[in-house]
Design an enzyme around this catalytic site. Structure first.
Site, PDB file in Angstrom:
ATOM      1  NE  ARG A  76      -1.703  -2.353   2.782  1.00 38.04           N
ATOM      2  CZ  ARG A  76      -1.664  -3.614   2.334  1.00 38.04           C
ATOM      3  NH1 ARG A  76      -2.544  -4.014   1.464  1.00 38.04           N
ATOM      4  NH2 ARG A  76      -0.752  -4.465   2.756  1.00 38.04           N
ATOM      5  CB  THR A  77       3.426   2.594   2.329  1.00 38.04           C
ATOM      6  OG1 THR A  77       2.603   2.330   3.466  1.00 38.04           O
ATOM      7  CG2 THR A  77       4.138   3.919   2.529  1.00 38.04           C
ATOM      8  CE  LYS A 104      27.513  -4.189  -5.207  1.00 38.42           C
ATOM      9  NZ  LYS A 104      27.796  -3.270  -6.341  1.00 38.42           N
ATOM     10  CG  HIS A 153       3.539   4.649   8.584  1.00 36.96           C
ATOM     11  ND1 HIS A 153       3.767   5.509   7.525  1.00 36.96           N
ATOM     12  CD2 HIS A 153       3.147   3.468   8.020  1.00 36.96           C
ATOM     13  CE1 HIS A 153       3.536   4.873   6.396  1.00 36.96           C
ATOM     14  NE2 HIS A 153       3.166   3.633   6.660  1.00 36.96           N
TER      15      HIS A 153
END
Length: 327
Positions: A76-77, A104, A153
């Site tokens: 969704r995000t 890496k 969030h």
């Protein structure tokens, strides 16, 4: 937009940086984006004035590039930010940890500093709390936090608040119940903090093992306009609740899976549950869900979670546009 510009060229890392005036500015632009998208897609008939607005919105980010940097799986995000930039006429560069130099051993700071050479704005999702702040401190271009572990969030909280306003017609005076995993649920942390700008009652309902963190409650308690209450039984508050915000028990956050197994079915909202709720109660969920909201609830008009997801597009369009100073 009128001065002052609350979002121009600024990082969006935590909801603590949002003012009520800034939120109102964002929601005003989100409404404009909503009308533009619906007119563009034919959902609404557009007047001559609307067509001019549609053109302005849909071409506002032409020539600009957004980098979506996702170190965790997201549907969704990620799609919401990507679609938002495309709707604004811009382009998107997608980066994930499996296909980047993270494998890496490259540091987060080095990764984002390199990426800002290719884009105008970055979106970051990372499993570690505090990672968004760390990345923002290395950047000259704006960063939008799409979730940092069990931290925050903020863009989800903005779209949640926008949905509450859209569904209820107001925010002040509401009783809002947060249900489920309140310990690891970063969406609930950000939403609770954001609600502290308003005159509301927040009910925290969770198993003992998943209570809202003390630091979140302390932050919210700085506002004299909010009443906070904790419960372990939804029946104690369901009848008086205006907004029921349900969250998934997040299996991936548990170090001890035996605790997850003990609490995973603590709360299940079904049609029987909603018989006790107000007729105008809004049922929300940041998604994805597992079994905490029964599928049978989807057909109930009080189920707002898919409208909530759609609103995420408009709010993120507005946030990108205001941050880049093109809307």
């Amino acid at each position: 937009m009128s001065s002052p510009k609350h979002w121009k060229a600024k990082h969006t890392v935590t909801v603590n940086s949002f003012s009520r005036a800034g939120i109102e500015e964002l929601f005003e632009v989100a409404n404009k984006c909503k009308r533009a998208v619906k007119s563009h897609t034919g959902s609404n008939e557009a007047s001559a004035e609307d067509k001019e607005t549609v053109e302005k919105v849909m071409n506002s980010c032409k020539g600009l590039v957004l980098a979506c940097v996702f170190y965790e799986p997201s549907t969704r995000t990620n799609c919401s930010f990507t679609a938002a930039m495309y709707r604004l006429g811009g382009s998107v560069v997608q980066v994930n940890s499996t296909g980047s130099s993270v494998k890496k051993g490259e540091t987060l700071s080095d990764t984002v500093r390199c990426l800002e050479c290719y884009c105008d704005i970055l979106v970051l999702r990372h499993p570690r709390k505090g990672s968004a702040l760390e990345a923002s401190e290395a950047l000259k271009k704006p960063l939008l936090n799409a979730g940092d572990g069990a931290g925050e969030h903020p863009t989800q909280a903005l779209l949640d608040l926008y949905t509450i306003l859209d569904e209820q017609g107001q925010i002040d005076g509401l009783e809002i119940t947060l249900l489920g995993d309140l310990k690891y649920g970063r969406t609930t942390h950000s939403l609770a903090k954001l609600l502290s700008r308003y005159n509301v009652t927040i009910n925290y309902v969770s198993p003992e093992e998943l209570k809202i963190p003390e630091d979140v409650k302390l932050e919210v308690s700085k506002s004299e306009s909010v009443t906070q209450r904790e419960f372990s039984n939804l029946d104690d508050v369901i009848a008086s609740t205006d907004v029921l915000y349900v969250t998934r028990i997040q299996k991936e956050r548990f170090e001890d899976q035996s605790i997850y197994e003990a609490v995973k079915n603590s709360f299940i909202v079904d049609c029987k549950t909603l018989e006790k709720a107000k007729s105008k109660c809004s049922v929300m969920h940041p998604l994805p869900r597992v079994n905490e909201i029964a599928v049978e609830v989807d057909s109930d008009p009080r189920a707002a979670y898919f409208r909530q997801m759609e609103n995420g597009l408009y709010v993120r369009m507005a946030l990108i546009g205001l941050t880049l100073d093109v809307l």
